[in-house]
Design a protein around this motif. Sequence first.
Motif, short mmCIF file in Angstrom:
data_model
loop_
_atom_site.label_atom_id
_atom_site.label_comp_id
_atom_site.label_asym_id
_atom_site.label_seq_id
_atom_site.Cartn_x
_atom_site.Cartn_y
_atom_site.Cartn_z
N UNK A 56 0.79 -1.19 -0.11
CA UNK A 56 0.03 0.04 0.26
C UNK A 56 0.89 1.42 0.11
N UNK A 57 0.44 2.17 -0.77
CA UNK A 57 1.20 3.60 -0.70
C UNK A 57 1.07 4.13 0.75
N UNK A 58 2.08 4.81 0.98
CA UNK A 58 2.28 5.44 2.38
C UNK A 58 3.74 5.79 2.77
N UNK A 59 3.83 6.12 3.89
CA UNK A 59 5.20 6.44 4.59
C UNK A 59 5.71 4.92 5.10
N UNK A 60 7.03 4.81 4.80
CA UNK A 60 7.73 3.68 5.40
C UNK A 60 9.09 3.79 5.89
N UNK A 61 9.70 3.29 6.72
CA UNK A 61 10.88 3.41 7.25
C UNK A 61 11.82 2.28 7.02
N UNK A 62 13.07 2.45 6.53
CA UNK A 62 14.02 1.49 6.37
C UNK A 62 15.33 1.73 7.23
N UNK A 63 15.44 0.50 7.96
CA UNK A 63 16.48 0.73 9.13
C UNK A 63 17.57 -0.19 8.89
N UNK A 64 18.94 0.44 9.02
CA UNK A 64 19.89 -0.54 9.05
C UNK A 64 20.67 -0.68 10.41
N UNK A 65 20.86 -2.03 10.72
CA UNK A 65 21.69 -2.29 12.05
C UNK A 65 22.75 -3.02 11.50
N UNK A 66 24.01 -2.53 12.03
CA UNK A 66 25.06 -3.12 11.82
C UNK A 66 26.30 -3.01 13.02
N UNK A 67 26.50 -3.85 13.82
CA UNK A 67 27.13 -4.02 15.06
C UNK A 67 26.21 -3.05 15.90
N UNK A 68 27.21 -1.97 16.10
CA UNK A 68 26.67 -0.91 17.09
C UNK A 68 25.76 0.43 16.56
N UNK A 69 25.88 0.18 15.10
CA UNK A 69 25.31 1.45 14.37
C UNK A 69 24.02 1.00 14.06
N UNK A 70 22.89 1.85 14.37
CA UNK A 70 21.81 1.91 13.83
C UNK A 70 21.06 3.10 13.42
N UNK A 71 20.74 3.29 12.07
CA UNK A 71 19.97 4.47 11.52
C UNK A 71 18.83 4.12 10.73
N UNK A 72 17.85 4.60 11.02
CA UNK A 72 16.68 4.64 10.16
C UNK A 72 16.31 5.89 9.36
N UNK A 73 15.78 5.95 8.07
CA UNK A 73 15.30 6.82 7.30
C UNK A 73 13.99 6.67 7.06
N UNK A 74 13.25 7.60 6.51
CA UNK A 74 11.80 7.60 5.90
C UNK A 74 11.99 7.48 4.39
N UNK A 75 10.72 6.89 3.84
CA UNK A 75 10.72 6.96 2.38
C UNK A 75 9.16 6.96 2.17
N UNK A 76 8.65 7.34 0.82
CA UNK A 76 7.38 7.26 0.48
C UNK A 76 7.16 6.45 -0.64
N UNK A 77 6.06 5.77 -0.56
CA UNK A 77 5.64 4.96 -1.78
C UNK A 77 4.26 5.42 -2.25
N UNK A 78 4.32 5.70 -3.49
CA UNK A 78 3.24 6.58 -4.12
C UNK A 78 2.63 5.61 -5.31
N UNK A 79 1.35 5.46 -5.31
CA UNK A 79 0.57 4.72 -6.30
C UNK A 79 0.67 5.55 -7.68
#
Length: 690
Positions: free
Chosen positions: A667-690
């Motif tokens: 479904x279209x909307x806001x999503x987050x993608x998260x990278x976990x690598x050892x002690x590093x953890x960062x998440x960004x946002x993205x948007x899927x549009x139909x």
Amino acid sequence: MFASDFNVFVIEDINQPSSDTQGKMAAGRDIFLTNYSVGDLLPNSNGTEDVLIAGRNLTFLTGAISNGNVVYGNSSNLPVSYVSVVGGEVRKDSVIDFAAAESYLLDLSASLANYPANGTDTLAWSTLSLNGTNPIINIFNVDGADITNSTSVQINVPSGSTVIVNVAGDSVLFNGGLDLHGATTNATLYNFYESTYLTINQIDVKGSLLAPKADVNFIDGQINGQFIAKSVKGKAQFNISKFIGNIPGKTELENIAEVTKANQLDPDSTPGNGVTTEDDYAIVKISVNPNLSVGSGSVNVDWEYVGTFETHEIMWVITRDKDGNLISGTFGGKIYRSVDEGLTWTVLNSGMNVGYIWSIKVNSVSGEIFASTERGIYHSVDNGATWTVFALANKDVRALLLDETNHAMYAGIWGEGISKSVDGGTTWVAKNEGLIFTAVNTLAMNSNNEIFVGTFGGGIFKSVDFAENWTKLNVGYDHIWSIGINTSNEIFAATYGGGMYYSADDGATFTRQNAVNAEFIYAVTIDGGNVFASAWNGGIYLYSTGTENSWSQLGMVGFGISSIMVDKGVLYAGTSDGKLYKNINPVTGVNETGNSLNYSFNLEQNYPNPFNPSTIIKYSVAEVTNVKLTVYDILGREVVTLVNNNLQPGAYTMVWNATDKFGKKVASGIYFYSLEAGKFNKTNKMMLMK
């Protein structure tokens, strides 16, 4: 166009019979304004930004909208002759998903309320006193009845720290006096997380206010900050003061100012088609584990745990005395010495009765020690055996500069600018000609005897005549925490919320150092041409003279680095829990790897964004570790795990095709993608549009 901060953002209705909003205003339903102005202190966008947005109906009887566009979703009485629109247009459009914004704001408010308090609150004689000692963030959990029953609120925290006041209770009255000591309006937030009805009257609210459940009756007064609520009525004045506070540790927020941003239409899209370039009420997360013990950094860069105070005092300053022994000053007001390179520590200043050791300077000739505190400068002529009040008693002296060549001393005083002494500290003279902002955080001098002052809110000022006159430099970000200058006279400005800035031309121009992947930089230390910078939970970075924006990550991510010092090639790092670590070969250890200068832990913004149905995600890994890349929906539910493997150091690219396992598009909307690598953890946002 890019999303911008809102001065006022409400989920439902705004009803204001007078006054004004200096910045942007938005409401999810109806707006009624008369004898009102909006956006008068904004820069002129020439019609590229929306400054007044009504999700449904807009009624504006008299006044002005400046420096941008007016947008309404259903109906409006504009244009009318008694309302001027300067620097923009009026149009019917839909540019904000207020339902999604409400969901996020409610979750944000509840999340902030779950932070454990680390400050104390006391109600006595109708005065509510909030006292905190943490240099980074002070959290108070307050009963709404105490706010209602108080006629004055006093907040006392270390200068420049973030303040979060979580207020419980359904119906609250917020009025009377409000005084900040140490705290600043743009780093203070009042979170009324339970209130459904909030009355504000005859008060200057110094800071931002978050009340997503509340119908607010702001009868009279003003707020110097961002205002977020369910609805608002009254005659309040809304003044611009963007929230920039730092919320470290394991959190879903790097900067909660982003919650007050709203979607704007892509200028290349057709109005009303719903295409957006940003949805900034969504979360951008950088989270780390603040409870890590001993760890290692990038490839072949090893850290060794040395010792501790055996207390939880924050190690704020590290230096050496005349005999070469380590000295540390703490948040807690203690000065410690170690004669065994940090294994054990002895308190030197018992009875000094101060709360904060901001800096320690040692005269290289006489061996005298000077310590700046919130109660002035203290002095020891016997290598720390005894201490006396030396100068500027009861002034909050944040920075010291000893100019031994020219026999001068400079003191940076929070709120009072610069004082100078040329007679060994006997007399002091204020030197603030041209220094238009006096909350001084740091001092530095280059090899040409030019002095640089870093201020909290005013940027950097420079003097070429030993502090007789000051000139403001254009850094690009005004909240300066620390300044470092290497042997090549390159200037490194560590900022509170804006990352690292660099100048190679004596301060004439500065550029943002994007290779330093952190917003809040707290310490800079110099070893010849090598520059080390620390970012609390973001770890430590190394720069070597010659290549701008060439930084390598030295590890220590998640350790709460509060101070750093380099001496004879050894890099020391003090932590927020009073521990000391060292790296005996930080520069050659990096250079030997070949790869560690090229790769650091990072997660880039996906592109295209918005996307349909595929997008590209790039990330990099600094050391051999298990890497997990996961996509979540706006409710935090896992959508798909894209990567879950042990990876070698390097740069990687992943393409996500937003379809489920049956081939049906997500479904279209806001999503987050998260990278976990050892002690590093960062998440960004993205948007899927139909």
